[in-house]
Design a protein around this motif. Structure first.
Motif, PDB file in Angstrom:
ATOM      1  N   ARG A  13       0.840  -1.206   0.000  1.00 54.57           N
ATOM      2  CA  ARG A  13       0.000   0.000   0.000  1.00 54.57           C
ATOM      3  C   ARG A  13       0.874   1.254   0.000  1.00 54.57           C
ATOM      4  O   ARG A  13       0.630   2.213  -0.716  1.00 54.57           O
ATOM      5  CB  ARG A  13      -0.945   0.006   1.225  1.00 54.57           C
ATOM      6  CG  ARG A  13      -1.920   1.186   1.222  1.00 54.57           C
ATOM      7  CD  ARG A  13      -2.864   1.097   0.025  1.00 54.57           C
ATOM      8  NE  ARG A  13      -3.624   2.330  -0.208  1.00 54.57           N
ATOM      9  CZ  ARG A  13      -3.169   3.363  -0.926  1.00 54.57           C
ATOM     10  NH1 ARG A  13      -1.953   3.339  -1.470  1.00 54.57           N
ATOM     11  NH2 ARG A  13      -3.923   4.425  -1.113  1.00 54.57           N
TER      12      ARG A  13
ATOM     13  N   CYS B  65       2.341   1.925  -3.466  1.00 52.75           N
ATOM     14  CA  CYS B  65       1.461   1.998  -4.641  1.00 52.75           C
ATOM     15  C   CYS B  65       1.991   3.038  -5.631  1.00 52.75           C
ATOM     16  O   CYS B  65       2.189   4.199  -5.271  1.00 52.75           O
ATOM     17  CB  CYS B  65       0.029   2.349  -4.237  1.00 52.75           C
ATOM     18  SG  CYS B  65      -1.045   2.467  -5.701  1.00 52.75           S
TER      19      CYS B  65
ATOM     20  N   CYS C  53       0.501   4.233  -8.366  1.00 48.66           N
ATOM     21  CA  CYS C  53      -0.497   4.879  -9.231  1.00 48.66           C
ATOM     22  C   CYS C  53      -0.360   6.404  -9.176  1.00 48.66           C
ATOM     23  O   CYS C  53       0.255   6.956  -8.265  1.00 48.66           O
ATOM     24  CB  CYS C  53      -1.921   4.433  -8.863  1.00 48.66           C
ATOM     25  SG  CYS C  53      -2.672   5.371  -7.517  1.00 48.66           S
TER      26      CYS C  53
ATOM     27  N   CYS D   8      -1.204   8.234  -6.065  1.00 50.05           N
ATOM     28  CA  CYS D   8      -0.346   7.997  -4.889  1.00 50.05           C
ATOM     29  C   CYS D   8       1.072   8.546  -5.050  1.00 50.05           C
ATOM     30  O   CYS D   8       1.736   8.830  -4.056  1.00 50.05           O
ATOM     31  CB  CYS D   8      -0.280   6.503  -4.592  1.00 50.05           C
ATOM     32  SG  CYS D   8      -1.852   5.821  -4.004  1.00 50.05           S
TER      33      CYS D   8
ATOM     34  N   HIS E  45      -9.530   1.350  -3.256  1.00 48.85           N
ATOM     35  CA  HIS E  45      -8.355   1.736  -4.031  1.00 48.85           C
ATOM     36  C   HIS E  45      -7.810   0.505  -4.761  1.00 48.85           C
ATOM     37  O   HIS E  45      -7.966  -0.614  -4.284  1.00 48.85           O
ATOM     38  CB  HIS E  45      -7.275   2.329  -3.111  1.00 48.85           C
ATOM     39  CG  HIS E  45      -6.199   3.060  -3.859  1.00 48.85           C
ATOM     40  ND1 HIS E  45      -6.398   4.281  -4.447  1.00 48.85           N
ATOM     41  CD2 HIS E  45      -4.909   2.720  -4.126  1.00 48.85           C
ATOM     42  CE1 HIS E  45      -5.282   4.665  -5.045  1.00 48.85           C
ATOM     43  NE2 HIS E  45      -4.366   3.739  -4.861  1.00 48.85           N
ATOM     44  N   ARG E  46      -7.230   0.743  -5.946  1.00 52.11           N
ATOM     45  CA  ARG E  46      -6.615  -0.368  -6.683  1.00 52.11           C
ATOM     46  C   ARG E  46      -5.168  -0.015  -7.003  1.00 52.11           C
ATOM     47  O   ARG E  46      -4.878   1.080  -7.478  1.00 52.11           O
ATOM     48  CB  ARG E  46      -7.389  -0.626  -7.978  1.00 52.11           C
ATOM     49  CG  ARG E  46      -6.674  -1.568  -8.934  1.00 52.11           C
ATOM     50  CD  ARG E  46      -7.542  -1.987 -10.094  1.00 52.11           C
ATOM     51  NE  ARG E  46      -8.474  -3.053  -9.711  1.00 52.11           N
ATOM     52  CZ  ARG E  46      -9.194  -3.760 -10.593  1.00 52.11           C
ATOM     53  NH1 ARG E  46      -9.094  -3.508 -11.892  1.00 52.11           N
ATOM     54  NH2 ARG E  46     -10.001  -4.702 -10.186  1.00 52.11           N
TER      55      ARG E  46
HETATM   56 ZN    ZN Z   1      -2.443   4.272  -5.501  1.00 54.94          ZN
END
Ligand code: ZN
Ligand code: OGA
Ligand code: ZN
Length: 359
Positions: free
Chosen positions: A29, A32, A34, A37, A77-78
Motif C-alpha cells: 500500500r 502503490c 499509481c 499515490c 483503491h486499486r
Molecule cells: Zn495508488
C-alpha cells in the motif's frame, strides 16, 4: 509474473525469472505507484503513510494479462505493480581492485569530458565503479579544480576554502606541506559529514618522487574480514576521536575507522594518521582494538593493494574519500611541487551520471 497468492497480509508472486518474492500489505500500500499515490515525474509520495496504512486491508489479488500484480484494497483503491517494482535493491556497481589495476588506470581526456556527454559519463562511471577516475589535459590554471567539480556537482566549501593548495612551505603546520611521505588516508575524518569526494589537480611537479598512492579501502576491508571477522568487528564498533585545530577552527568527531552497513558491507573508512586520537577505556579492549587497527594498516601499506603513479601538470585525480585512501611518496624539498584540491559530494556525481545514462 504468474502466481499471486494471499496469506494473511502477505502477497506472494513469481517474477518472470522464476524468483518467488513475498511482500507485506503495508509495503504494497505504501509503495502503490499509481498517479494518485505518486507524483508521475518525481516519484514523490502524495499521501501521508501515517493516515493510509492503519486502514490498509487487502480485499483481493490477481495477475493481469500484462503480467502486473493487481491489488484491490478494502477501501476501493486499486494498485497495480509491474515486475520491476519487486526488484531487490539495485546491485551496487562497485568493482574492487588492487595493485594489478596499475596497468589499466582509468585515464580520461579533459577536452572530451567537457565536449561530449558520453565521455563525461565514462569518466564519472569509472569514479562510481572504481572509486577514482583520472583526467589529463586539464588547463594548468588557478582554481581550475573547481571548474572540473562543477562538471558534475557543487564544490563543498570548508574552512580551507573552496579550494586549497598542497605545496611545500617553510613553516608547514600540516604534514601535507612538507616533502615527507603521506601514508594512505582519507581526508577530513574530523568533519561531520566528511566530504565524500575529493579532487586533486596537479599544477607543478618538478621533483623526484611525490608519486600518488591510491588504495581501495573497501577491498582492504574484505581482506581483513577474510583474515579475521573479529578484528574487523572491533574496528567497526569502536568510535575514535578525530580532531583538527588551528587559529580559526576546531573540528572533531567520533567515528569508527570502518563503517559497515546492516549487511556488513563496507560503507566508509575514516583513516588518517595525522588527526586520529587514541582509544580510551579498558586497556584490554584498547589492546584488542590496536591489534585490529595495525592489521588494517598492514594491509593498507602492502604494495599488493597500492596503485602508484605520478601526476604531471594538467593531471587530475577524482576519488571517493570514504572508499579510496590516498597518499604520496616523499620527495626532495628542492624543486617545486604544487597541487590544488577541492571537496565535493558523491550524490551530485551519481545524479549527474544517472541523468547522462537515461534512455
Ligand atoms: Zn495508488
Ligand atoms: C593531503 C594529501 C596529496 C599529495 O594533503 O592530504 O593527501 O599528493 N596530499 O600531496
Ligand atoms: Zn589527503
Amino acid at each position: 509474473m504468474t502466481v499471486a497468492e494471499l496469506t494473511e497480509d502477505v502477497v506472494r508472486v513469481e517474477l518472470p525469472d522464476g524468483t518467488l518474492v513475498e511482500r507485506h500489505a503495508l509495503a504494497l500500500r505504501d509503495g502503490c505507484p499509481c498517479a494518485e499515490c505518486r507524483h508521475p515525474v518525481s516519484g514523490q509520495r502524495l499521501f501521508e503513510s501515517s493516515r493510509v496504512l492503519p486502514n490498509a486491508r487487502i480485499a483481493g489479488v490477481a495477475v493481469s494479462e500484462e503480467g502486473r500484480l493487481v491489488v484491490d484494497w478494502a477501501d476501493g483503491h486499486r494498485s497495480s505493480f509491474a515486475a520491476e517494482w519487486f526488484d531487490p535493491d539495485e546491485e551496487r556497481l562497485l568493482q574492487p581492485w588492487d595493485a594489478s589495476l596499475e596497468g589499466a588506470l582509468p585515464w580520461h581526456a579533459w577536452a572530451d569530458v567537457v565536449a561530449e556527454p558520453s565521455a563525461r559519463a565514462a569518466w564519472l562511471r569509472d569514479a562510481a565503479r572504481l572509486g577514482f577516475s583520472l583526467l589529463h589535459g586539464v588547463p594548468v590554471e588557478e582554481g581550475e579544480v573547481e571548474t572540473v567539480a562543477a562538471l558534475f556537482g557543487a564544490v563543498r566549501e570548508t574552512n580551507y576554502g573552496r579550494h586549497f593548495d598542497v605545496s611545500v612551505s617553510v613553516d608547514a603546520r600540516n604534514l601535507a606541506d612538507t616533502a615527507l611521505p603521506l601514508s594512505p588516508h582519507t581526508d577530513n575524518p574530523y568533519r561531520e559529514p566528511t566530504p565524500t569526494l575529493q579532487l586533486l589537480h596537479c599544477l607543478v611537479s618538478d621533483v623526484d618522487g611525490g608519486d600518488t598512492v591510491l588504495v581501495d579501502g573497501f577491498a582492504v576491508v574484505e581482506r581483513l574480514r577474510h583474515r579475521s571477522p573479529e578484528l574487523l568487528g572491533l574496528l567497526a564498533r569502536r568510535p575514535i576521536r578525530f580532531a583538527y585545530r588551528d587559529e580559526s577552527a576546531e573540528l572533531w568527531t567520533d567515528v569508527p575507522v570502518v563503517t559497515l552497513d546492516a549487511a556488513a558491507r563496507p560503507l566508509a573508512l575514516h583513516l588518517n594518521n595525522r588527526s586520529k586520537g587514541v582509544p580510551q577505556g579498558d586497556p584490554g579492549d584498547v589492546a584488542a582494538w590496536y591489534e585490529a587497527y595495525l592489521a588494517l594498516l598492514g594491509l593498507v601499506e602492502s604494495p599488493e593493494q597500492q596503485v602508484v603513479f605520478k601526476l604531471a601538470p594538467g593531471d587530475l585525480v577524482l576519488f571517493d574519500n570514504l572508499r579510496v585512501l590516498h597518499g604520496r611518496t616523499g620527495f626532495a624539498s628542492t624543486g617545486a611541487r604544487r597541487l590544488q584540491g577541492c571537496y565535493a559530494d558523491r550524490d551530485g556525481l551519481l545524479s549527474t551520471l544517472a541523468v547522462l545514462e537515461r534512455g
